[in-house]
Design a protein around this motif. Structure first.
Motif, mmCIF file in Angstrom:
data_model
loop_
_atom_site.group_PDB
_atom_site.id
_atom_site.type_symbol
_atom_site.label_atom_id
_atom_site.label_comp_id
_atom_site.label_asym_id
_atom_site.label_seq_id
_atom_site.Cartn_x
_atom_site.Cartn_y
_atom_site.Cartn_z
ATOM 1 N N ASN A 1 -11.572 -22.951 12.393
ATOM 2 C CA ASN A 1 -11.386 -22.256 13.666
ATOM 3 C C ASN A 1 -11.281 -20.752 13.414
ATOM 4 O O ASN A 1 -11.072 -20.331 12.290
ATOM 5 C CB ASN A 1 -10.081 -22.712 14.343
ATOM 6 C CG ASN A 1 -10.023 -24.196 14.555
ATOM 7 O OD1 ASN A 1 -9.622 -24.938 13.682
ATOM 8 N ND2 ASN A 1 -10.421 -24.628 15.724
ATOM 9 N N PRO A 2 -11.399 -19.946 14.470
ATOM 10 C CA PRO A 2 -11.175 -18.511 14.297
ATOM 11 C C PRO A 2 -9.720 -18.239 13.910
ATOM 12 O O PRO A 2 -8.822 -19.005 14.299
ATOM 13 C CB PRO A 2 -11.469 -17.927 15.680
ATOM 14 C CG PRO A 2 -12.214 -18.982 16.426
ATOM 15 C CD PRO A 2 -11.796 -20.287 15.850
ATOM 16 N N ASN A 3 -9.494 -17.187 13.150
ATOM 17 C CA ASN A 3 -8.135 -16.719 12.815
ATOM 18 C C ASN A 3 -7.285 -17.693 12.019
ATOM 19 O O ASN A 3 -6.082 -17.737 12.177
ATOM 20 C CB ASN A 3 -7.339 -16.387 14.093
ATOM 21 C CG ASN A 3 -7.972 -15.271 14.860
ATOM 22 O OD1 ASN A 3 -8.279 -14.222 14.285
ATOM 23 N ND2 ASN A 3 -8.196 -15.477 16.133
ATOM 24 N N VAL A 4 -7.910 -18.495 11.175
ATOM 25 C CA VAL A 4 -7.103 -19.420 10.387
ATOM 26 C C VAL A 4 -6.899 -18.908 8.962
ATOM 27 O O VAL A 4 -6.184 -19.525 8.182
ATOM 28 C CB VAL A 4 -7.732 -20.827 10.337
ATOM 29 C CG1 VAL A 4 -7.748 -21.443 11.714
ATOM 30 C CG2 VAL A 4 -9.134 -20.769 9.756
ATOM 31 N N GLU B 1 0.787 -22.151 5.734
ATOM 32 C CA GLU B 1 1.862 -23.124 5.607
ATOM 33 C C GLU B 1 3.208 -22.453 5.909
ATOM 34 O O GLU B 1 4.120 -23.068 6.463
ATOM 35 C CB GLU B 1 1.827 -23.698 4.185
ATOM 36 C CG GLU B 1 2.696 -24.900 3.947
ATOM 37 C CD GLU B 1 4.011 -24.511 3.313
ATOM 38 O OE1 GLU B 1 4.954 -25.301 3.436
ATOM 39 O OE2 GLU B 1 4.086 -23.429 2.696
ATOM 40 N N ASP B 2 3.320 -21.156 5.567
ATOM 41 C CA ASP B 2 4.562 -20.412 5.824
ATOM 42 C C ASP B 2 4.881 -20.354 7.308
ATOM 43 O O ASP B 2 6.019 -20.574 7.727
ATOM 44 C CB ASP B 2 4.454 -18.997 5.235
ATOM 45 C CG ASP B 2 3.213 -18.251 5.727
ATOM 46 O OD1 ASP B 2 2.216 -18.909 6.089
ATOM 47 O OD2 ASP B 2 3.240 -17.003 5.764
ATOM 48 N N GLU B 3 3.846 -20.069 8.106
ATOM 49 C CA GLU B 3 4.087 -19.949 9.548
ATOM 50 C C GLU B 3 4.443 -21.290 10.174
ATOM 51 O O GLU B 3 5.267 -21.369 11.076
ATOM 52 C CB GLU B 3 2.865 -19.349 10.245
ATOM 53 C CG GLU B 3 2.681 -17.885 9.922
ATOM 54 C CD GLU B 3 1.682 -17.205 10.841
ATOM 55 O OE1 GLU B 3 1.633 -15.970 10.806
ATOM 56 O OE2 GLU B 3 0.959 -17.900 11.588
ATOM 57 N N ALA C 1 -2.480 -17.953 2.132
ATOM 58 C CA ALA C 1 -3.499 -17.062 1.562
ATOM 59 C C ALA C 1 -2.953 -15.665 1.310
ATOM 60 O O ALA C 1 -3.269 -15.043 0.304
ATOM 61 C CB ALA C 1 -4.706 -16.997 2.489
ATOM 62 N N THR C 2 -2.107 -15.200 2.225
ATOM 63 C CA THR C 2 -1.645 -13.819 2.091
ATOM 64 C C THR C 2 -0.730 -13.649 0.884
ATOM 65 O O THR C 2 -0.511 -12.540 0.432
ATOM 66 C CB THR C 2 -0.886 -13.386 3.358
ATOM 67 O OG1 THR C 2 -0.073 -14.475 3.782
ATOM 68 C CG2 THR C 2 -1.849 -13.019 4.462
ATOM 69 N N ARG C 3 -0.176 -14.751 0.362
ATOM 70 C CA ARG C 3 0.677 -14.635 -0.822
ATOM 71 C C ARG C 3 0.081 -15.357 -2.024
ATOM 72 O O ARG C 3 0.798 -15.665 -2.979
ATOM 73 C CB ARG C 3 2.073 -15.167 -0.501
ATOM 74 C CG ARG C 3 2.923 -14.097 0.186
ATOM 75 C CD ARG C 3 4.342 -14.550 0.379
ATOM 76 N NE ARG C 3 4.594 -14.806 1.776
ATOM 77 C CZ ARG C 3 5.318 -15.822 2.243
ATOM 78 N NH1 ARG C 3 5.820 -16.707 1.404
ATOM 79 N NH2 ARG C 3 5.528 -15.945 3.525
#
Ligand SMILES: Nc1nc2c(ncn2[C@@H]2O[C@H](COP(=O)(O)OP(=O)(O)O)[C@@H](O)[C@H]2O)c(=O)[nH]1
Ligand SMILES: [Zn+2]
Ligand SMILES: [Zn+2]
Lengths: 240, 658
Positions: B23-26, B130-132, B158-160
């Motif tokens: 999806n968008p923004n995943v 997963e954090d969110e 992904a960001t970490r």
């Protein structure tokens, strides 16, 4: 329902609307128009009016011409009809059924004008009081028909003013911050239905309304989404 | 029907492609960045304007090509973006699929997973963010999910970089899902009939059959290549008779059944604790679209933008570049060098004269425009990555409705404040052709790019606040009026405003650096040659004395109608090449005290509305064809002069003091 009663209902409906509009009705307009059958029609109306009186639905028919511009129902400037309380109640019911049916067809089924009219005309004779009450509740006890004319209220509507909320409402009418379960969606075109369903908006999904201005913002699951009011109007929810 | 596959693992081979879908923004781009590092190419998917990002990855000492696809909500395509993603999946050589899912929105992700399962393609589920999900009280039983779907699942942030090695490990053990959906009668029997008519294909015939039942128009081409006319006719008849049994379109019926399956899977794998959503992100997010608080929020962002782009970029940085770097070092050195090395006066003039390539073009492109555009792109990147842009769309939806558009148009319009040419390219995010045309017209007509805006605001600031307000008001009013008319004149219709609002997040510095760098590179490649071309053009006009002749020719319009000094003609001529360039010419005139306040406002309104710059024009030709581009320019040019003339007349008639 006998043909006779059917005719009588039509007549009452005409009397009501003509009075509402302050309009003079010509004899032909009461039943079906048609020059050749004028005599037969005249006879029909006469009988109809007779019937009304027999059943104590009307109280007065002025035999003398009434001056123009006086609101009321007049036949060819010859007669004026006033309804008895019983006739009044019955006419109210018919009008109510007709207009609720109109609203149901226009808003929910999105039929076009012609279909709405013929549908409503058939419906008004068929629906039982119980069904009508459900329709009224379902529509949220509306006050006006799609043409902007008043829908005579009934008990259910008065109850509503105190506490009851409509069973099913449009998403745009859902109180802010509350959740609703989608009951059905009536989109203007198919592509819209496909887009909404791809985002998980289908009957059964639970959504929450966050704001109406400057755009509608809803959330479904953990997704927030902005929508036009036009689309929010087409989604019907039941408060969860 | 339920021919359960033996789950067979397909090992990843060297040189193979890994396709990211979701999806968008995943977080697809974030995952893409983690896998590939820096070897990235962006290209249009053949025959479309949809951009596909490719990169090379070295994982487990092997080389792969990774492809990032446009976000999709369904594999029954509704937009060009979705069609491209679906086509990539259909194309023979995209064996390895990683579906990235936003863990807190598993439902939307699984709608796609079921379709991948149906296609019988091997894939891996990446439960990202997963954090969110955890902070919202959502936990996913990944073992159970793996069991139900029969494919591998990994959780990542992904960001970490969390879970990256598990993702890489999972890549070498892809499996096709064993899950099959039962659509029930009468769909299943129609589907069986269709499947019998289909040839063997790369994806399962059952998946193809369902796409056909759902009336997927975009498969028409494929059908005609692979099937006989008689078979196509039969399929169409089956679809029609099946459709008659449902009151809703089949595409919707099929999606609805899939979602019911998704919901039953969800009930087995997701545990959601009721938690009040009250992180700073959600609170700020609610403020930012609030009918009242949204406005100060917007103003605060505008003010910060102004401080950063207007004051820091256009002031401090430009001063440094123009006066110190170029004024004191580069230009004097260049002049000395050229005069010493090249004895020909013609070449000397060409390089370092009044209209010299170095003294004018390079100075202007690098010293004045670059700092302004660069700082703007930083701000735009911040707005993009933090998730503010879609909220801006919510706030401005009403205004755009007047112009036959919706809030989504705010993205190209804001980007137009950076560079109109680039903005024309992004109009493809709009759904209908009519909307794209209107936005392209408005961009070409009245949205000043940051370079031009910087010069204009500098000039207006030198006059008065009243002049600044008058200029902005006129330009905005003209944009809205023209948009309003265009919406009524142009054929076609607008589109629905349905826009996802991802949560507000702290922007990732690395994302912004990458995006800003890409935009600046694009800008330098595109703009600097044009500056050179424009300067060359002026230089020759001047060299042959034509500049004087044109000035005389245009003077009735310039001095008569617009009430400006004839010298301003030069500025308008360069305005044909770039509007910001033209504005800079006016700036020079104003600095020499040759323009009174009314002349400043009139000339600036005219140059703002003036013809699109050459690059923008070429971009319009590329996107919409020469005819449309010429028609737009043909309308805008006289219209700008007309508005300028009317404004001049009005201000003088009312004897306005600015
Ligand atoms: N909190 C959190 N944010 C993420 C994660 N992955 C990506 N993001 C953010 O989500 C936003 C959208 O990510 P992006 O990669 O552009 O999504 P795409 O549209 O699927 O390519 C960006 O702001 C990312 O920084 C994650 O695992 N956790
Ligand atoms: Zn009505
Ligand atoms: Zn009621």
């Amino acid at each position: 329902m006998s043909y006779e009663l059917y005719e009588l209902d039509e007549l009452l409906e005409h009397i009501w609307t003509a009075r509402e509009d302050g309009q003079v009705l010509l004899q032909e307009e009461i039943l079906a128009p048609g020059g050749e059958e004028a005599a037969a029609l005249e006879e029909g109306v006469r009988q109809g009016l007779l019937l009304l009186r027999e059943r104590d639905l009307s109280v007065r028919e002025a035999a003398t011409p009434v001056p123009d511009g006086v609101p009321g129902f007049r036949v060819e400037g010859l007669m004026e009809v006033a309804l008895s309380p019983e006739g009044e109640r019955r006419a109210r019911d018919i009008i109510r059924r007709h207009r609720l049916a109109e609203l149901l067809f226009t808003e929910i089924f999105e039929l076009d004008e012609a279909q709405v009219e013929s549908g409503a005309c058939n419906f008004e004779h068929l629906l039982s009081p119980k069904v009508i009450e459900s329709v009224c509740t379902f529509l949220g006890h509306p006050r006006r028909c799609p043409h902007g004319k008043p829908i005579p209220p009934d008990e259910c509507c008065n109850r509503f003013q105190v506490d009851i909320q409509p069973l099913v409402m449009r998403l745009c009418d859902l109180p802010l911050g509350e959740e609703g379960r989608i009951v059905f969606i009536t989109p203007k075109h198919h592509a819209r239905l496909d887009r909404l369903s791809a985002l998980g908006l289908i009957p059964g999904s639970v959504i929450r309304l966050h704001q109406r201005q400057p755009s509608y913002v809803i959330s479904i699951g953990e997704t927030d989404m902005a929508l036009d009011k036009e689309i929010a109007r087409e989604i019907y929810v039941r408060k969860a | 029907m339920h021919n359960h596959h033996k789950a067979k693992e397909v090992p990843l081979k060297e040189g193979e492609r890994v396709v990211l879908v979701g999806n968008p923004n995943v977080g697809k781009s974030a995952i893409f960045g983690l896998l590939t590092g820096s070897y990235v190419t962006v290209s249009n998917y053949p025959g479309t304007t949809v951009e596909i990002t490719r990169g090379a990855a070295h994982l487990n000492k092997k080389r792969y090509q990774v492809i990032d696809t446009p976000g999709v909500n369904n594999l029954l395509p509704l937009s060009e973006d979705e069609r491209v993603t679906r086509d990539i999946l259909l194309s023979e050589d995209s064996h390895r699929i990683v579906q990235v899912i936003d863990s807190k929105n598993l439902r939307r992700g699984l709608l796609i997973s079921l379709q991948l399962a149906e296609m019988e393609l091997p894939f891996l589920l990446d439960l990202n963010m997963e954090d969110e999900a955890r902070s919202r009280g959502i936990t996913i039983d990944t073992d159970r999910l793996t069991q139900i779907l029969g494919v591998g699942t990994v959780s990542t942030v992904a960001t970490r970089r969390k879970g990256l090695d598990r993702l890489v490990g999972g890549l070498s053990q892809l499996r096709a899902s064993s899950l099959r959906i039962d659509y029930g009668e009468p769909i299943e029997s129609s589907l069986r009939q269709v499947v019998e008519l289909l040839p063997q294909a790369y994806i399962s015939r059952r998946a193809l059959g369902l796409m056909l039942l759902a009336g997927d128009e975009s498969l028409k081409g494929w059908l005609h290549q692979n099937l006989s006319a008689a078979a196509i006719e039969k399929i169409e008849a089956i679809c029609l008779s099946l459709q008659e049994k449902f009151s809703h379109p089949l595409s919707y019926v099929i999606t609805e059944i899939r979602l019911r399956w998704v919901d039953s899977i969800l009930s087995q794998v997701v545990a959601a604790e009721k938690m009040e959503r009250s992180s700073w992100g959600t609170t700020l997010g609610q403020w930012s679209t609030h009918p009242i608080w949204g406005i100060p929020f917007l103003l605060a962002i505008l003010y910060l933008t102004y401080r950063f782009v207007g004051v820091f970029g256009a002031g401090t940085l430009v001063n440094f570049f123009e006066q110190t770097l170029f004024g004191r070092y580069v230009n004097p050195a260049a002049i000395r060098l050229v005069k010493a090395a090249i004895p020909l006066p013609f070449l000397q003039e060409l390089l370092v004269g009044d209209y010299g390539l170095i003294t004018m073009a390079l100075t202007y492109a690098i010293a004045i425009v670059f700092p302004i555009v660069g700082t703007f792109f930083v701000i735009f990147g911040l707005m993009e990555d933090s998730g503010y842009l879609p909220r801006l769309a919510v706030m401005s939806n009403r205004v755009f409705k007047v112009m036959g558009l919706n809030g989504k148009a705010v993205l190209p319009m804001v980007l137009g404040l950076g560079c109109d040419t680039m903005a024309v390219l992004t109009t493809r995010i709009l759904e209908s052709n009519k909307e794209r045309l209107i936005v392209i017209l408005l961009l070409a007509l009245g949205v000043p790019c940051s370079a031009q805006l910087g010069v204009i605001l500098g000039m207006l600031g030198g006059v008065s606040l009243k002049a600044t307000i008058l200029w902005s008001f006129t330009v905005v009013a003209v944009i809205i009026a023209v948009g309003f008319l265009a919406a009524r004149v142009l054929p076609g219709k607008g589109s629905d405003f349905i826009l996802e609002l991802p949560p507000l997040r702290l922007p990732q510095i690395s994302n912004i650096v990458i995006k800003t760098a890409a935009r600046i590179e694009w800008y330098l490649k595109e703009a600097v040659p044009l500056f050179a071309l424009g300067t060359l053009f002026l230089f020759f006009l001047n060299w042959f004395g034509l500049l004087k002749a044109i000035e005389e020719l245009a003077s009735p319009v310039i001095s008569g109608l617009l009430g400006l000094p004839t010298k301003a003609t030069g500025a308008f001529i360069v305005g044909f090449l770039r509007r910001d360039y033209g504005a800079a010419g006016l700036y020079a005139l104003a600095k020499q005290g040759q323009l009174d306040p009314i002349q400043v406002v009139v000339s600036l309104v005219t140059i703002t509305l003036f013809v699109p710059c050459i690059a923008n024009f070429f971009m319009i030709v590329k996107e919409k064809g020469l005819k449309v581009a010429l028609a737009m320019a043909g309308f805008i040019f006289p219209f700008a002069i007309l508005v300028g003339g009317m404004l001049n007349w009005l201000l003088r008639w009312m004897q306005v003091q600015l």
